[in-house]
Scaffold this active site. Structure first.
Site, PDB file in Angstrom:
ATOM      1  N   CYS A  36       0.778  -0.982  -0.056  1.00 63.09           N
ATOM      2  CA  CYS A  36       0.087   0.065  -0.352  1.00 63.09           C
ATOM      3  C   CYS A  36       0.497   1.008   0.297  1.00 63.09           C
ATOM      4  O   CYS A  36       2.152   1.835   1.100  1.00 63.09           O
ATOM      5  CB  CYS A  36      -0.527  -0.083   1.203  1.00 63.09           C
ATOM      6  SG  CYS A  36      -1.279   1.367   1.794  1.00 63.09           S
ATOM      7  N   TYR A  70      -3.780   5.325  -9.232  1.00 64.12           N
ATOM      8  CA  TYR A  70      -5.277   4.463  -9.403  1.00 64.12           C
ATOM      9  C   TYR A  70      -6.386   5.238  -9.921  1.00 64.12           C
ATOM     10  O   TYR A  70      -6.842   4.074  -9.847  1.00 64.12           O
ATOM     11  CB  TYR A  70      -5.937   4.733  -7.861  1.00 64.12           C
ATOM     12  CG  TYR A  70      -4.729   3.697  -6.806  1.00 64.12           C
ATOM     13  CD1 TYR A  70      -3.956   4.382  -6.383  1.00 64.12           C
ATOM     14  CD2 TYR A  70      -5.718   2.513  -5.809  1.00 64.12           C
ATOM     15  CE1 TYR A  70      -2.750   3.213  -5.697  1.00 64.12           C
ATOM     16  CE2 TYR A  70      -4.318   2.199  -5.633  1.00 64.12           C
ATOM     17  CZ  TYR A  70      -2.662   2.318  -5.215  1.00 64.12           C
ATOM     18  OH  TYR A  70      -2.018   1.280  -3.999  1.00 64.12           O
TER      19      TYR A  70
HETATM   20  N1  GSH Z   1      -6.652   8.373   2.503  1.00 62.69           N
HETATM   21  C1  GSH Z   1      -5.956   7.026   3.326  1.00 62.69           C
HETATM   22  C2  GSH Z   1      -5.761   6.460   2.094  1.00 62.69           C
HETATM   23  C3  GSH Z   1      -6.179   4.766   2.747  1.00 62.69           C
HETATM   24  C4  GSH Z   1      -6.018   3.187   1.892  1.00 62.69           C
HETATM   25  O1  GSH Z   1      -7.072   3.802   0.776  1.00 62.69           O
HETATM   26  N2  GSH Z   1      -5.222   2.332   1.827  1.00 62.69           N
HETATM   27  C5  GSH Z   1      -5.627   1.128   1.156  1.00 62.69           C
HETATM   28  C6  GSH Z   1      -4.880   0.088   0.083  1.00 62.69           C
HETATM   29  S1  GSH Z   1      -3.686   0.955  -0.266  1.00 62.69           S
HETATM   30  C7  GSH Z   1      -7.253   0.687   1.705  1.00 62.69           C
HETATM   31  O2  GSH Z   1      -6.732  -0.115   2.923  1.00 62.69           O
HETATM   32  N3  GSH Z   1      -8.171   0.783   1.217  1.00 62.69           N
HETATM   33  C8  GSH Z   1      -9.662  -0.076   1.791  1.00 62.69           C
HETATM   34  C9  GSH Z   1      -9.391  -1.476   2.006  1.00 62.69           C
HETATM   35  O3  GSH Z   1      -8.684  -2.296   0.829  1.00 62.69           O
HETATM   36  O4  GSH Z   1      -9.854  -2.083   2.422  1.00 62.69           O
HETATM   37  C10 GSH Z   1      -4.192   7.320   3.478  1.00 62.69           C
HETATM   38  O5  GSH Z   1      -3.612   8.230   3.193  1.00 62.69           O
HETATM   39  O6  GSH Z   1      -4.081   6.818   4.396  1.00 62.69           O
END
Ligand code: GSH
Length: 344
Positions: free
Chosen positions: A54, A211
């Site tokens: 990530c 993305y």
């Molecule tokens: N705005 C957040 C975004 C975090 C994010 O979108 N992380 C993704 C992984 S790359 C995630 O866990 N998405 C939700 C999921 O996959 O369940 C940050 O920068 O911390």
């Protein structure tokens, strides 16, 4: 804490998603370590939950490392591929399970851990949120081991807290040697404005733009994101060429550099194929390539991430579990990042 981070507009998010646009959600946990009375800065008290593939987690592992907080802030690492369809709790969720086998290597991944901070040995990150009555499921998570509560889950704000509280959190790097990613004080107001402007440009065009290009199922959305991504790379290449500066805002490593690195580190070995960003490699931008190698060579940057996790995570699930092996010209990655001379 100063200006809140740039985030994806949620306007008509449902309609935009239905039309095939990838729209990122907004993080719900926004407390500030060291400012909120509930979360004072104390060495050894806080913990990070991450997945190494990530790029948002990569921001916080980078900050933890370059600020010398590896001993003060403990870390759990989820398996790079989410849970599978038959998962007893829920498919498509981050899982703390170091016993899982990576299709890329045919082995377990040594960096992966069980969940070691809540005392509940939760398997899914989602369960950490459920324990606080939240329906969120994302990583990174900054967690307070003392009160067993989530502090924050917005990487842009977590890196700023760690920078502001590095000494109080027990950084192992002396104040005069430790990078200051976002310097405070009136004398640095222009620099902070510069960093904020770059952060916004890089978030929209590059970090989230990748993305938008790779996860959208609408040709027009993809093409617009593709154009913006390479236009922004071109602008950054020019910026570094102006006066031969070492980093984006001058000769010292700052927050804007830290936020750009995770995407460029993934471009040639992952995003070029996975996100359909095959307009050019970073290797084709001499100043950006030398900048990438320069950041990679900074103390503890190389071990803040793993391309094995990135490859497994980005390709494993959606590419029939078959992970592309390249590129290995002019040489494999990440070894190539130790060779700034490759870009002529
Ligand atoms: N705005 C957040 C975004 C975090 C994010 O979108 N992380 C993704 C992984 S790359 C995630 O866990 N998405 C939700 C999921 O996959 O369940 C940050 O920068 O911390």
């Amino acid at each position: 804490m100063s200006k809140k981070s740039v985030e994806e507009s949620q306007a008509d998010a449902v309609a935009r998603r239905a039309k095939g646009e990838f729209v990122r959600g907004v993080s719900g946990f926004r407390s500030v370590l060291g400012e909120d009375a509930d979360f004072p800065a104390e060495p050894g008290r806080y913990h990070l939950f991450v997945a190494l593939n990530c790029p948002w987690c990569h921001r916080v592992t980078l900050a933890r490392n370059v600020l010398g907080l590896q001993a003060s802030i403990t870390l759990d690492v989820a398996f790079p591929s989410r849970t599978t369809e038959g998962d007893p709790i829920e498919p498509n969720r981050w899982e703390f399970n170091p016993m899982r086998i990576a299709s890329l290597t045919g082995t377990t991944l040594p960096e992966c851990t069980f969940e070691t901070a809540t005392g509940q040995n939760f398997r899914l990150a989602k369960q950490i949120y459920e324990a606080e009555g939240s329906g969120e499921a994302s990583v990174p998570i900054l967690y307070d081991k003392k009160t067993k509560r989530i502090v924050a889950n917005e990487s842009a704000e977590i890196i700023r807290m760690l920078n502001a509280q590095a000494r109080a959190l027990g950084s192992t790097i002396a104040d005069d040697l430790r990078p200051n990613l976002y310097p405070a004080g009136d004398e640095n107001a222009d620099l902070r404005r510069n960093i904020d402007t770059l952060n916004d440009q890089i978030y929209v065009g590059i970090n989230n733009g990748a993305y938008k290009a790779g996860f959208s199922s609408d040709q027009a959305v993809y093409e617009a994101a593709f154009e913006k991504y390479f236009d922004t790379l071109g602008a950054l290449e020019k910026r570094l060429a102006i006066d031969g500066r070492l980093f984006l805002t001058g000769d010292s490593f700052k927050e804007a550099d830290l936020r750009l690195f995770p995407t460029l580190y993934r471009h040639d070995p992952v995003y070029y194929v996975r996100m359909k960003l095959n307009g050019a490699r970073i290797l084709d931008y001499p100043n950006l390539w030398r900048w990438l190698c320069r950041v990679y060579a900074l103390p503890s940057v190389a071990d803040s991430n793993s391309l094995v996790h990135c490859r497994q995570g980005y390709f494993g699930r959606s590419w029939n579990n078959v992970v592309p092996l390249g590129p290995f010209h002019p040489m494999p990655y990440p070894e190539a990042y130790a060779h700034p001379e490759l870009a002529s």
